[in-house]
Design a protein around this motif. Sequence first.
Motif, PDB file in Angstrom:
ATOM      1  N   TYR A 259     -52.924 -46.544 -16.718  1.00 56.55           N
ATOM      2  CA  TYR A 259     -51.193 -46.853 -17.236  1.00 56.55           C
ATOM      3  C   TYR A 259     -50.521 -46.880 -15.924  1.00 56.55           C
ATOM      4  N   MET A 260     -50.720 -45.925 -15.042  1.00 52.98           N
ATOM      5  CA  MET A 260     -49.975 -45.864 -13.779  1.00 52.98           C
ATOM      6  C   MET A 260     -50.162 -47.280 -12.842  1.00 52.98           C
ATOM      7  N   MET A 261     -51.312 -47.815 -12.873  1.00 56.59           N
ATOM      8  CA  MET A 261     -51.598 -49.060 -11.927  1.00 56.59           C
ATOM      9  C   MET A 261     -50.990 -50.237 -12.705  1.00 56.59           C
ATOM     10  N   SER A 262     -51.131 -50.146 -14.080  1.00 61.05           N
ATOM     11  CA  SER A 262     -50.832 -51.384 -14.957  1.00 61.05           C
ATOM     12  C   SER A 262     -49.197 -51.336 -14.650  1.00 61.05           C
TER      13      SER A 262
ATOM     14  N   THR B 284     -47.955 -38.753 -24.306  1.00 61.60           N
ATOM     15  CA  THR B 284     -47.910 -39.758 -23.104  1.00 61.60           C
ATOM     16  C   THR B 284     -46.366 -40.211 -22.726  1.00 61.60           C
ATOM     17  N   ALA B 285     -46.362 -39.922 -21.275  1.00 64.43           N
ATOM     18  CA  ALA B 285     -45.034 -40.379 -20.917  1.00 64.43           C
ATOM     19  C   ALA B 285     -45.139 -41.107 -19.649  1.00 64.43           C
ATOM     20  N   ASN B 286     -44.077 -42.063 -19.310  1.00 63.78           N
ATOM     21  CA  ASN B 286     -43.998 -42.892 -18.003  1.00 63.78           C
ATOM     22  C   ASN B 286     -42.712 -42.711 -17.485  1.00 63.78           C
ATOM     23  N   SER B 287     -42.750 -42.687 -16.329  1.00 62.18           N
ATOM     24  CA  SER B 287     -41.331 -42.764 -15.501  1.00 62.18           C
ATOM     25  C   SER B 287     -41.406 -43.440 -14.008  1.00 62.18           C
TER      26      SER B 287
ATOM     27  N   TYR C 216     -41.350 -44.139  -7.002  1.00 59.10           N
ATOM     28  CA  TYR C 216     -42.449 -43.388  -7.471  1.00 59.10           C
ATOM     29  C   TYR C 216     -42.832 -43.836  -8.781  1.00 59.10           C
ATOM     30  N   LEU C 217     -43.961 -43.918  -9.203  1.00 62.25           N
ATOM     31  CA  LEU C 217     -44.438 -44.335 -10.491  1.00 62.25           C
ATOM     32  C   LEU C 217     -45.481 -43.074 -11.216  1.00 62.25           C
ATOM     33  N   LEU C 218     -45.016 -42.571 -12.130  1.00 63.68           N
ATOM     34  CA  LEU C 218     -45.753 -41.532 -12.748  1.00 63.68           C
ATOM     35  C   LEU C 218     -46.140 -41.898 -14.189  1.00 63.68           C
ATOM     36  N   ASN C 219     -47.321 -41.303 -14.462  1.00 61.62           N
ATOM     37  CA  ASN C 219     -47.804 -41.199 -15.934  1.00 61.62           C
ATOM     38  C   ASN C 219     -48.274 -39.741 -16.254  1.00 61.62           C
ATOM     39  N   ALA C 220     -47.912 -39.277 -17.208  1.00 62.39           N
ATOM     40  CA  ALA C 220     -48.291 -37.977 -17.756  1.00 62.39           C
ATOM     41  C   ALA C 220     -49.014 -37.981 -19.196  1.00 62.39           C
ATOM     42  N   ILE C 221     -50.121 -37.334 -19.352  1.00 64.92           N
ATOM     43  CA  ILE C 221     -50.790 -37.215 -20.563  1.00 64.92           C
ATOM     44  C   ILE C 221     -50.908 -35.650 -20.967  1.00 64.92           C
ATOM     45  N   ALA C 222     -50.973 -35.515 -22.061  1.00 66.25           N
ATOM     46  CA  ALA C 222     -51.231 -33.809 -22.613  1.00 66.25           C
ATOM     47  C   ALA C 222     -52.053 -34.323 -24.008  1.00 66.25           C
TER      48      ALA C 222
ATOM     49  N   THR D 236     -52.754 -34.306 -17.662  1.00 62.74           N
ATOM     50  CA  THR D 236     -52.996 -35.107 -16.104  1.00 62.74           C
ATOM     51  C   THR D 236     -51.706 -35.570 -15.788  1.00 62.74           C
ATOM     52  N   VAL D 237     -51.377 -35.774 -14.688  1.00 57.04           N
ATOM     53  CA  VAL D 237     -50.421 -36.694 -14.146  1.00 57.04           C
ATOM     54  C   VAL D 237     -50.850 -37.452 -12.866  1.00 57.04           C
ATOM     55  N   THR D 238     -50.584 -38.704 -12.891  1.00 55.83           N
ATOM     56  CA  THR D 238     -51.213 -39.685 -12.055  1.00 55.83           C
ATOM     57  C   THR D 238     -49.737 -40.265 -11.236  1.00 55.83           C
ATOM     58  N   MET D 239     -49.655 -40.443  -9.927  1.00 56.30           N
ATOM     59  CA  MET D 239     -48.571 -40.858  -9.386  1.00 56.30           C
ATOM     60  C   MET D 239     -48.972 -41.810  -8.394  1.00 56.30           C
TER      61      MET D 239
END
Length: 412
Positions: free
Chosen positions: A75-78, A128-131, A196-202, A362-365
């Motif tokens: 998701y973050m890389m996309s 799922t959240a993206n910012s 900064y690009l962030l994806n979070a999934i819980a 998880t959080v990917t940045m």
Amino acid sequence: MKKLVFALFVLCAFASCDNGDDVPRKKDRTDIPLTKSEQALADAGNDFAFSLFRQVSSSHAQPANIILSPISVNYMMSMLNNGAAGKTEEEIAWTLGFEGAQPDEINAYNQKMLVASADIDPQVTVHTANSIWVRNGLNVLPAFREANESYYKATVRNLDFSKSDALKQINDWTSKNTDGRIPKILDEINPNACIYLLNAIAFRGEWSTPFETSNTKKDLFTDAQGREQEVQMMNASFSGVVCEHEKYRMLSRSYGNGAFSMSILLPDEGVTNAEVIASLTGESWRLLPENRNGYQIHLKLPRFSTSYDIELNDVLQALGITSAFSAADADFSKLSRERIFLSRALQKARIEVDEEGTKAETVTMGEGWVSSPGPRPEMQKMDFFVNRPFIYLISEYSTGAIYFIGEINRIE
């Protein structure tokens, strides 16, 4: 009480290996309908998931406890790829398994997974959240902003990165979208950072059939170094299906209505996690159900929890994304007219498994800088004792998407 986790893809294996009394039938389950081309993207994602896991696991000199979310990286890389062009765009798409797909196809597939996964099981939460956080003064091109806001529901905010409140806002967003279990993603904002690009999934999942707490007993677990440790071992007996490989056996245990499940890959005696991980590919995963048998199973599974932080720069470059990290070669001309390159990529993840279910987050940045089933056979008995190092995955049933993948070499 619900519990929490994150994911990727494996349709055929889970569809076949989850056919047991522990698993709710299809009439109780809601599936995610994918077109043929979308399922091809999901299948290709399996190869990325296993390649990522293999690369990370092999980077450790000694066996380690690992928890990764390949789908979060995707998701973050996309989102970042919506700003890429030329060789950089080609490398990102190829590495993620999306080679040949148009950006709108990739975005539409990810959007379907994001939206559908949140609603297919009332006993499972997949939040799922993206910012995207943009330094004041950086002009982000409208098409980049619109694609990420539309397809990924990303919040795009401009901030003065020089103020301490900027760091707090980014970390507060991280904490909020992981229920406080990952309280921060950054220790500081690099003075060279511009985006900064962030994806979070819980993920929170209740087992379809919980383990009886009264059946949890002290038992021995032999770690990767051959040392015995006393652990809290959960116990359950049920009829189910075990997929059998020449190096390991796999058992899946479902959450809620069966839309999500955890699969445990238990290496045979004398076989290491590393040997099993080296054999895992999308193709081998799809063929695994050909060797399945029904058993009356006695399962022993330790309670376990682990957390894992990793800088992904070297991993992603080893997998094929190289130009994005180069100040000279990166092409993010669809993101901004400034010359930008990916300076840093990292992921934080954690998981907790007990009698009620699973919690995982998880959080990917990414940080950017401006450069200068068939008939059931007769049941036999099987002891599936997870009393030594093992591999685990959390996936969605109908698409096979793997949200989390990891290994346990010692109970923490």
